[in-house]
Design an enzyme around this catalytic site. Sequence first.
Site, PDB file in Angstrom:
ATOM      1  N   PHE A  14       0.824  -1.212   0.000  1.00  0.00           N
ATOM      2  CA  PHE A  14       0.000   0.000   0.000  1.00  0.00           C
ATOM      3  C   PHE A  14       0.864   1.270   0.000  1.00  0.00           C
ATOM      4  O   PHE A  14       0.883   2.035  -0.975  1.00  0.00           O
ATOM      5  CB  PHE A  14      -0.951  -0.064   1.198  1.00  0.00           C
ATOM      6  CG  PHE A  14      -1.502   1.251   1.654  1.00  0.00           C
ATOM      7  CD1 PHE A  14      -2.062   2.144   0.748  1.00  0.00           C
ATOM      8  CD2 PHE A  14      -1.480   1.596   3.008  1.00  0.00           C
ATOM      9  CE1 PHE A  14      -2.579   3.374   1.178  1.00  0.00           C
ATOM     10  CE2 PHE A  14      -1.990   2.806   3.437  1.00  0.00           C
ATOM     11  CZ  PHE A  14      -2.534   3.701   2.520  1.00  0.00           C
ATOM     12  N   ILE A  15       1.588   1.501   1.074  1.00  0.00           N
ATOM     13  CA  ILE A  15       2.352   2.748   1.181  1.00  0.00           C
ATOM     14  C   ILE A  15       3.489   2.767   0.159  1.00  0.00           C
ATOM     15  O   ILE A  15       3.713   3.756  -0.543  1.00  0.00           O
ATOM     16  CB  ILE A  15       2.886   2.939   2.622  1.00  0.00           C
ATOM     17  CG1 ILE A  15       1.705   3.071   3.594  1.00  0.00           C
ATOM     18  CG2 ILE A  15       3.809   4.152   2.705  1.00  0.00           C
ATOM     19  CD1 ILE A  15       2.077   3.139   5.075  1.00  0.00           C
ATOM     20  N   ASP A  34      10.460  -6.368  -3.108  1.00  0.00           N
ATOM     21  CA  ASP A  34       9.265  -6.867  -2.426  1.00  0.00           C
ATOM     22  C   ASP A  34       9.127  -8.362  -2.704  1.00  0.00           C
ATOM     23  O   ASP A  34       9.378  -8.809  -3.822  1.00  0.00           O
ATOM     24  CB  ASP A  34       8.021  -6.109  -2.952  1.00  0.00           C
ATOM     25  CG  ASP A  34       6.830  -6.198  -2.008  1.00  0.00           C
ATOM     26  OD1 ASP A  34       6.408  -7.328  -1.692  1.00  0.00           O
ATOM     27  OD2 ASP A  34       6.326  -5.143  -1.593  1.00  0.00           O
ATOM     28  N   ALA A  37       4.628 -10.824  -0.171  1.00  0.00           N
ATOM     29  CA  ALA A  37       3.992 -11.522   0.961  1.00  0.00           C
ATOM     30  C   ALA A  37       2.603 -10.941   1.209  1.00  0.00           C
ATOM     31  O   ALA A  37       1.626 -11.681   1.348  1.00  0.00           O
ATOM     32  CB  ALA A  37       4.849 -11.387   2.215  1.00  0.00           C
ATOM     33  N   SER A  84       0.282  -5.250  11.038  1.00  0.00           N
ATOM     34  CA  SER A  84      -0.842  -5.806  11.779  1.00  0.00           C
ATOM     35  C   SER A  84      -0.451  -6.364  13.146  1.00  0.00           C
ATOM     36  O   SER A  84       0.363  -7.283  13.266  1.00  0.00           O
ATOM     37  CB  SER A  84      -1.555  -6.898  10.960  1.00  0.00           C
ATOM     38  OG  SER A  84      -2.325  -7.700  11.794  1.00  0.00           O
ATOM     39  N   TYR A 147       4.405  -6.887  17.320  1.00  0.00           N
ATOM     40  CA  TYR A 147       4.621  -5.917  16.230  1.00  0.00           C
ATOM     41  C   TYR A 147       5.239  -4.629  16.769  1.00  0.00           C
ATOM     42  O   TYR A 147       6.213  -4.112  16.211  1.00  0.00           O
ATOM     43  CB  TYR A 147       3.285  -5.617  15.537  1.00  0.00           C
ATOM     44  CG  TYR A 147       3.351  -4.494  14.530  1.00  0.00           C
ATOM     45  CD1 TYR A 147       3.969  -4.663  13.300  1.00  0.00           C
ATOM     46  CD2 TYR A 147       2.776  -3.243  14.814  1.00  0.00           C
ATOM     47  CE1 TYR A 147       4.029  -3.625  12.366  1.00  0.00           C
ATOM     48  CE2 TYR A 147       2.831  -2.209  13.889  1.00  0.00           C
ATOM     49  CZ  TYR A 147       3.459  -2.402  12.672  1.00  0.00           C
ATOM     50  OH  TYR A 147       3.514  -1.366  11.759  1.00  0.00           O
ATOM     51  N   ASN A 208     -15.044  -3.146  16.867  1.00  0.00           N
ATOM     52  CA  ASN A 208     -14.495  -3.793  18.066  1.00  0.00           C
ATOM     53  C   ASN A 208     -14.577  -2.816  19.227  1.00  0.00           C
ATOM     54  O   ASN A 208     -14.006  -1.742  19.178  1.00  0.00           O
ATOM     55  CB  ASN A 208     -13.032  -4.199  17.851  1.00  0.00           C
ATOM     56  CG  ASN A 208     -12.881  -5.221  16.732  1.00  0.00           C
ATOM     57  OD1 ASN A 208     -12.245  -4.984  15.717  1.00  0.00           O
ATOM     58  ND2 ASN A 208     -13.504  -6.364  16.926  1.00  0.00           N
ATOM     59  N   ARG A 215      -8.534   7.353  16.635  1.00  0.00           N
ATOM     60  CA  ARG A 215      -7.273   7.265  15.904  1.00  0.00           C
ATOM     61  C   ARG A 215      -7.010   8.551  15.135  1.00  0.00           C
ATOM     62  O   ARG A 215      -7.935   9.255  14.741  1.00  0.00           O
ATOM     63  CB  ARG A 215      -7.331   6.108  14.881  1.00  0.00           C
ATOM     64  CG  ARG A 215      -7.475   4.717  15.496  1.00  0.00           C
ATOM     65  CD  ARG A 215      -6.165   4.264  16.121  1.00  0.00           C
ATOM     66  NE  ARG A 215      -6.254   2.953  16.764  1.00  0.00           N
ATOM     67  CZ  ARG A 215      -6.526   2.758  18.046  1.00  0.00           C
ATOM     68  NH1 ARG A 215      -6.772   3.782  18.841  1.00  0.00           N
ATOM     69  NH2 ARG A 215      -6.541   1.539  18.550  1.00  0.00           N
TER      70      ARG A 215
HETATM   71  N1  LIG Z   1      -0.559   1.282   7.084  1.00  0.00           N
HETATM   72  C1  LIG Z   1      -0.381   1.826   8.271  1.00  0.00           C
HETATM   73  O1  LIG Z   1      -1.293   2.396   8.876  1.00  0.00           O
HETATM   74  C2  LIG Z   1       0.957   1.772   8.957  1.00  0.00           C
HETATM   75  C3  LIG Z   1       1.098   2.363  10.228  1.00  0.00           C
HETATM   76  C4  LIG Z   1       2.347   2.320  10.856  1.00  0.00           C
HETATM   77  C5  LIG Z   1       3.420   1.740  10.213  1.00  0.00           C
HETATM   78  N2  LIG Z   1       3.248   1.146   8.992  1.00  0.00           N
HETATM   79  C6  LIG Z   1       4.411   0.516   8.350  1.00  0.00           C
HETATM   80  O2  LIG Z   1       4.497   0.988   7.012  1.00  0.00           O
HETATM   81  C7  LIG Z   1       5.067  -0.012   6.177  1.00  0.00           C
HETATM   82  C8  LIG Z   1       4.170  -0.259   4.968  1.00  0.00           C
HETATM   83  O3  LIG Z   1       2.898  -0.700   5.418  1.00  0.00           O
HETATM   84  P1  LIG Z   1       1.669  -0.941   4.450  1.00  0.00           P
HETATM   85  O4  LIG Z   1       0.468  -0.514   5.162  1.00  0.00           O
HETATM   86  O5  LIG Z   1       1.974  -0.371   3.113  1.00  0.00           O
HETATM   87  O6  LIG Z   1       1.642  -2.535   4.395  1.00  0.00           O
HETATM   88  P2  LIG Z   1       1.622  -3.530   3.153  1.00  0.00           P
HETATM   89  O7  LIG Z   1       1.442  -4.898   3.732  1.00  0.00           O
HETATM   90  O8  LIG Z   1       0.656  -3.074   2.125  1.00  0.00           O
HETATM   91  O9  LIG Z   1       3.083  -3.381   2.559  1.00  0.00           O
HETATM   92  C9  LIG Z   1       4.195  -4.078   3.054  1.00  0.00           C
HETATM   93  C10 LIG Z   1       4.963  -4.613   1.881  1.00  0.00           C
HETATM   94  O10 LIG Z   1       6.132  -5.284   2.371  1.00  0.00           O
HETATM   95  C11 LIG Z   1       6.287  -6.475   1.629  1.00  0.00           C
HETATM   96  N3  LIG Z   1       7.033  -7.451   2.419  1.00  0.00           N
HETATM   97  C12 LIG Z   1       6.608  -8.092   3.548  1.00  0.00           C
HETATM   98  N4  LIG Z   1       7.545  -8.959   3.959  1.00  0.00           N
HETATM   99  C13 LIG Z   1       8.578  -8.851   3.089  1.00  0.00           C
HETATM  100  C14 LIG Z   1       9.840  -9.494   2.976  1.00  0.00           C
HETATM  101  N5  LIG Z   1      10.211 -10.431   3.852  1.00  0.00           N
HETATM  102  N6  LIG Z   1      10.645  -9.146   1.967  1.00  0.00           N
HETATM  103  C15 LIG Z   1      10.282  -8.209   1.050  1.00  0.00           C
HETATM  104  N7  LIG Z   1       9.097  -7.577   1.099  1.00  0.00           N
HETATM  105  C16 LIG Z   1       8.253  -7.890   2.104  1.00  0.00           C
HETATM  106  C17 LIG Z   1       4.865  -6.955   1.355  1.00  0.00           C
HETATM  107  O11 LIG Z   1       4.777  -7.869   0.282  1.00  0.00           O
HETATM  108  C18 LIG Z   1       4.163  -5.639   1.072  1.00  0.00           C
HETATM  109  O12 LIG Z   1       4.195  -5.312  -0.288  1.00  0.00           O
HETATM  110  C19 LIG Z   1       5.263  -1.228   7.081  1.00  0.00           C
HETATM  111  O13 LIG Z   1       6.583  -1.201   7.554  1.00  0.00           O
HETATM  112  C20 LIG Z   1       4.306  -0.986   8.221  1.00  0.00           C
HETATM  113  O14 LIG Z   1       4.713  -1.640   9.404  1.00  0.00           O
HETATM  114  C21 LIG Z   1       2.044   1.158   8.351  1.00  0.00           C
END
Ligand SMILES: NC(=O)c1ccc[n+]([C@@H]2O[C@H](COP(=O)([O-])OP(=O)(O)OC[C@H]3O[C@@H](n4cnc5c(N)ncnc54)[C@H](O)[C@@H]3O)[C@@H](O)[C@H]2O)c1
Length: 340
Positions: A14-15, A34, A37, A84, A147, A208, A215
Amino acid sequence: MHILKIVVTGGAGFIGSNLCEYFLQQGYQVVCLDNLATGHMENMTEFIEHPAFTFIKGDIRDLETCRKAVEGADYVLHEAALGSVPRSIEDPLTTNEVNIGGFLNMLVAARDAGVKRFIYAASSSTYGDSKELPKVEEHIGRPLSPYAITKYVNELYADVFSKTYGMECVGLRYFNVFGKRQDPNGAYAAVIPLWVKQLLRGESPVINGDGSFSRDFTYIDNVIEANEKAMITPTELIRQRAKFYNLELSDDHAINLVFNVAFGGNTTLKALYKTLRDNLAFHDSRIATLEPVYGPERAGDIPHSQASILKAQRILEYAPKYDAAEGFRMACEWYWKNLK
Ligand SMILES: NC(=O)c1ccc[n+]([C@@H]2O[C@H](COP(=O)([O-])OP(=O)(O)OC[C@H]3O[C@@H](n4cnc5c(N)ncnc54)[C@H](O)[C@@H]3O)[C@@H](O)[C@H]2O)c1
């Protein structure tokens, strides 16, 4: 002319995909690492053919893969992780391997490749059981989930790498990010895409708890802005501004900073539900009558989370353009067009 090269880990997520798309538009060369996963090839449809884009399907748990990805890179935007809280409670081992082991691999690879700055996705979950509101970077509590531990350990590693190896690191503590391409599917879907998907199907989402938890929902474009400013703000300017605002920065070490990335507002789950429903009912009036179902609270959830964004405003001149309401509207538009 040297075209600056950015490595975005997690760029199929996503991000990360939003970051890839934006920085390609800005004229950078972008490498995405990536393992898919939780990310998807479809998230990259709009830019996969871009001549300045490279996709490496690989795992950050493998150091050699990380080294290959960061070869010749100027900046790393490290987003790859298993997100998550509930997932980490069910499978703390894999969360730890990816979020800590993978993070360390990326730090080592970035250090050896001599990148200019390592910017990484930290998390508001690091505030843990601290009740203080709004959340200020320097005051954290005890973690409430595996986490949260992994995200805090990332900050500790970044600190040590900046002190020990002179690496410049910036951690961005994201607060409940939402917007286009956030995954509505799977057991660990985030609340906004999950509820939107259910409403579009005519189902009643589950809240929930009693809906009073709140938030600081943060629209994706604000997160892009924070990443860009964390990347391009010159070190000297950061030092000058830090001095001006009496923020302690060691003169002997490379900068290592952590910032809240949020809008600075708060929305209760109840209010979120109503807003999403109203936005979608604009397209399909049948949605207007759907009532939520109330369920038990979830383990590891923080009751209230709201950021102070003063530090990022002062040091990075972060100025988020989209409040939550505007973001909800744009996200609903996107899901209406893409999910129906
Ligand atoms: N979305 C939020 O609200 C939020 C809040 C706080 C922090 N974050 C952090 O921001 C980052 C991005 O989050 P997101 O919401 O886009 O999640 P997301 O799950 O959409 O993206 C994470 C990406 O990392 C990749 N990934 C996972 N394990 C991997 C591995 N072993 N090797 C290579 N790639 C791998 C996944 O395939 C995925 O494309 C993460 O680090 C998350 O912890 C997100």
